[in-house]
Motif scaffolding. Structure first.
Motif, mmCIF file in Angstrom:
data_model
loop_
_atom_site.group_PDB
_atom_site.id
_atom_site.type_symbol
_atom_site.label_atom_id
_atom_site.label_comp_id
_atom_site.label_asym_id
_atom_site.label_seq_id
_atom_site.Cartn_x
_atom_site.Cartn_y
_atom_site.Cartn_z
ATOM 1 N N GLN A 191 8.718 -4.563 -6.559
ATOM 2 C CA GLN A 191 7.488 -4.943 -5.838
ATOM 3 C C GLN A 191 7.349 -4.270 -4.477
ATOM 4 O O GLN A 191 6.410 -4.560 -3.750
ATOM 5 C CB GLN A 191 7.500 -6.443 -5.576
ATOM 6 N N TYR A 192 8.297 -3.442 -4.077
ATOM 7 C CA TYR A 192 8.297 -2.871 -2.728
ATOM 8 C C TYR A 192 7.823 -1.420 -2.715
ATOM 9 O O TYR A 192 8.200 -0.629 -3.585
ATOM 10 C CB TYR A 192 9.702 -2.942 -2.119
ATOM 11 N N PHE A 193 7.011 -1.085 -1.727
ATOM 12 C CA PHE A 193 6.458 0.267 -1.581
ATOM 13 C C PHE A 193 6.694 0.776 -0.167
ATOM 14 O O PHE A 193 6.791 -0.019 0.772
ATOM 15 C CB PHE A 193 4.944 0.255 -1.840
ATOM 16 N N ARG A 194 6.754 2.095 -0.040
ATOM 17 C CA ARG A 194 6.842 2.737 1.285
ATOM 18 C C ARG A 194 5.578 3.544 1.497
ATOM 19 O O ARG A 194 5.263 4.434 0.689
ATOM 20 C CB ARG A 194 8.035 3.683 1.352
ATOM 21 N N LEU A 195 4.880 3.248 2.568
ATOM 22 C CA LEU A 195 3.628 3.930 2.893
ATOM 23 C C LEU A 195 3.841 4.754 4.157
ATOM 24 O O LEU A 195 4.217 4.206 5.201
ATOM 25 C CB LEU A 195 2.542 2.872 3.138
ATOM 26 N N VAL A 196 3.638 6.064 4.068
ATOM 27 C CA VAL A 196 3.790 6.940 5.232
ATOM 28 C C VAL A 196 2.397 7.378 5.678
ATOM 29 O O VAL A 196 1.584 7.843 4.864
ATOM 30 C CB VAL A 196 4.664 8.174 4.900
ATOM 31 N N LEU A 197 2.119 7.219 6.978
ATOM 32 C CA LEU A 197 0.795 7.532 7.519
ATOM 33 C C LEU A 197 0.901 8.612 8.585
ATOM 34 O O LEU A 197 1.824 8.577 9.414
ATOM 35 C CB LEU A 197 0.191 6.269 8.150
ATOM 36 N N SER A 198 -0.033 9.536 8.571
ATOM 37 C CA SER A 198 -0.069 10.561 9.605
ATOM 38 C C SER A 198 -0.860 10.004 10.786
ATOM 39 O O SER A 198 -2.061 9.731 10.669
ATOM 40 C CB SER A 198 -0.760 11.814 9.038
ATOM 41 N N ALA A 199 -0.194 9.821 11.917
ATOM 42 C CA ALA A 199 -0.846 9.182 13.072
ATOM 43 C C ALA A 199 -0.262 9.761 14.355
ATOM 44 O O ALA A 199 0.505 9.095 15.070
ATOM 45 C CB ALA A 199 -0.641 7.671 13.002
ATOM 46 N N PRO A 200 -0.602 11.018 14.675
ATOM 47 C CA PRO A 200 0.033 11.697 15.813
ATOM 48 C C PRO A 200 -0.152 11.000 17.150
ATOM 49 O O PRO A 200 0.713 11.117 18.020
ATOM 50 C CB PRO A 200 -0.666 13.067 15.848
ATOM 51 N N GLN A 201 -1.258 10.246 17.320
ATOM 52 C CA GLN A 201 -1.459 9.578 18.615
ATOM 53 C C GLN A 201 -0.738 8.235 18.682
ATOM 54 O O GLN A 201 -0.309 7.805 19.748
ATOM 55 C CB GLN A 201 -2.952 9.395 18.871
ATOM 56 N N ILE A 202 -0.610 7.579 17.532
ATOM 57 C CA ILE A 202 0.020 6.251 17.502
ATOM 58 C C ILE A 202 1.543 6.366 17.492
ATOM 59 O O ILE A 202 2.239 5.633 18.212
ATOM 60 C CB ILE A 202 -0.480 5.453 16.264
ATOM 61 N N LYS B 295 5.877 -5.419 0.540
ATOM 62 C CA LYS B 295 6.062 -6.080 -0.755
ATOM 63 C C LYS B 295 4.698 -6.483 -1.275
ATOM 64 O O LYS B 295 3.886 -7.028 -0.510
ATOM 65 C CB LYS B 295 6.944 -7.329 -0.550
ATOM 66 N N THR B 296 4.433 -6.238 -2.551
ATOM 67 C CA THR B 296 3.146 -6.659 -3.109
ATOM 68 C C THR B 296 3.235 -8.149 -3.436
ATOM 69 O O THR B 296 4.049 -8.574 -4.255
ATOM 70 C CB THR B 296 2.791 -5.845 -4.376
ATOM 71 N N VAL B 297 2.400 -8.921 -2.722
ATOM 72 C CA VAL B 297 2.421 -10.380 -2.906
ATOM 73 C C VAL B 297 1.042 -10.942 -3.235
ATOM 74 O O VAL B 297 0.922 -12.083 -3.659
ATOM 75 C CB VAL B 297 2.968 -11.104 -1.650
ATOM 76 N N GLY B 298 -0.020 -10.152 -3.030
ATOM 77 C CA GLY B 298 -1.368 -10.677 -3.234
ATOM 78 C C GLY B 298 -2.368 -9.537 -3.326
ATOM 79 O O GLY B 298 -1.997 -8.368 -3.478
ATOM 80 N N LYS B 299 -3.657 -9.892 -3.161
ATOM 81 C CA LYS B 299 -4.691 -8.891 -3.426
ATOM 82 C C LYS B 299 -4.677 -7.720 -2.441
ATOM 83 O O LYS B 299 -4.918 -6.576 -2.829
ATOM 84 C CB LYS B 299 -6.072 -9.536 -3.486
ATOM 85 N N GLY B 300 -4.368 -7.988 -1.167
ATOM 86 C CA GLY B 300 -4.371 -6.909 -0.163
ATOM 87 C C GLY B 300 -3.258 -5.906 -0.421
ATOM 88 O O GLY B 300 -3.476 -4.695 -0.465
ATOM 89 N N THR B 301 -2.058 -6.414 -0.588
ATOM 90 C CA THR B 301 -0.916 -5.512 -0.804
ATOM 91 C C THR B 301 -1.005 -4.853 -2.183
ATOM 92 O O THR B 301 -0.561 -3.716 -2.364
ATOM 93 C CB THR B 301 0.420 -6.269 -0.637
ATOM 94 N N ASP B 302 -1.618 -5.545 -3.152
ATOM 95 C CA ASP B 302 -1.793 -4.935 -4.476
ATOM 96 C C ASP B 302 -2.765 -3.750 -4.378
ATOM 97 O O ASP B 302 -2.498 -2.662 -4.893
ATOM 98 C CB ASP B 302 -2.316 -5.998 -5.451
ATOM 99 N N ALA B 303 -3.882 -3.965 -3.651
ATOM 100 C CA ALA B 303 -4.857 -2.867 -3.467
ATOM 101 C C ALA B 303 -4.214 -1.714 -2.694
ATOM 102 O O ALA B 303 -4.427 -0.539 -3.022
ATOM 103 C CB ALA B 303 -6.089 -3.388 -2.727
#
Ligand SMILES: Cc1cc2nc3c(=O)[nH]c(=O)nc-3n(C[C@H](O)[C@H](O)[C@H](O)COP(=O)(O)OP(=O)(O)OC[C@H]3O[C@@H](n4cnc5c(N)ncnc54)[C@H](O)[C@@H]3O)c2cc1C
Ligand code: FES
Length: 264
Positions: free
Chosen positions: A17-28, A69-77
């Motif tokens: 159920q676990y995912f890794r999301l990598v985001l490009s965010a040079p300012q953050i 972790k996918t637990v509901g509609k937001g994390t599933d989407a």
């Protein structure tokens, strides 16, 4: 703190159920401190107005990542979003952990389930290595064990079903260590993130052994920026007690300040 639309570099399954999301965010990315979080809008949801809060797991160059972790509609989407897609994020948010100083107390990290995500950046930025106690229900709930070890930390894993590491709760090996006479780990500072019962147990241990503890409180959040008061917890103050916002004054609090009798 910045509100930005950022690009997804990758969004891969870690375990079950676990995912890794990598985001490009040079300012953050350069602004992020250990224990802070990102508030993410999942635009593909029908009620996309509400953002979802996630601890910032890792920072590398212009990117930051979350481990969820996918637990509901937001994390599933979220788990169905692909590299190249875009997400609106507000980050970095909240008051994080105190990074240990060289030669100071030994840091002992206690993490349950996705709480490990909040601890990794602290382990990486701490000049002093210590022990990380990681716990979960099953083997698949033990995340990034090798990554903590690669940073030079001693990793002690526990699972409730005994499928990996010691069988039992994550607080058991911590207690055993603190009860050991002359253990070097008794001059320590605890840092914890995980389910509320685990945080309460760590707070009690800190009190019993008279050691400082910083706890990352996981409360439901709406605005994430201190306006709606959805996320408050009772905290001791000079005149008695008051409610403080976990999104702004927290999520990390000194355990001695939390009024568990009212918070429960
Ligand atoms: C400061 C902070 C940091 C967090 N960091 C992470 C992280 O690094 N990785 C991660 O996987 N999750 C993290 N969470 C929890 C994450 O925000 C929720 O799991 C997510 O919002 C659920 O969204 P959903 O739409 O999938 O679930 P929903 O459909 O909204 O709810 C599904 C289930 O999840 C429960 N839930 C929703 N929000 C929370 C919450 N805040 N805490 C506990 N249970 C919740 C609901 O009660 C319900 O049972 C964090 C939460 C906070 C407040
Ligand atoms: S989530 Fe709105 S004040 Fe904290």
């Amino acid at each position: 703190m910045l509100e930005q639309t950022v690009q997804i570099v990758s969004n891969e399954r870690d375990t079950e159920q676990y995912f890794r999301l990598v985001l490009s965010a040079p300012q953050i990315a350069p602004l992020i401190q250990p224990g802070q979080f990102a508030h993410v809008r999942v635009a593909s949801m029908k009620d996309a107005l509400l953002r979802r809060p996630f601890s910032i797991f890792q920072v590398a160059g212009d990117t930051f990542s979350i481990l969820y972790k996918t637990v509901g509609k937001g994390t599933d989407a979220l788990s169905r979003m692909r590299a190249g897609g875009e997400l609106s994020v507000i980050a970095p948010l909240g008051h994080g952990f105190t990074v240990p100083k060289p030669g100071g107390e030994t840091p002992l990290l206690v993490a349950g389930g996705y709480g490990m995500a909040a601890m990794h950046l602290l382990a990486q930025r701490s000049p002093q290595k210590g022990t990380v106690f990681v716990g979960g229900r099953r083997r698949v709930d033990i995340l990034c064990e090798k990554e903590f070890a690669a940073l030079g930390w001693d990793v002690r894993a526990t699972t409730e079903d005994g499928s990996h590491g010691e069988k039992g709760l994550v607080t058991q090996p911590l207690l055993a260590e603190l009860r050991t006479p002359h253990s070097a780990l008794r001059t320590c500072r605890l840092f914890a993130c995980g389910p509320t019962p685990m945080l309460m147990a760590v707070g009690k241990i800190a009190e019993d052994f008279n050691v400082p503890a910083e706890l990352s409180m996981d409360e439901h959040m709406c605005c994430g920026v201190g306006v709606c008061l959805t996320c408050v917890i009772p905290v001791k103050s000079d005149g008695g007690w008051e409610y403080q916002r976990t999104c702004t004054e927290g999520p990390v609090f000194d355990s001695r300040k939390i009024l568990w009798e009212i918070a429960k």
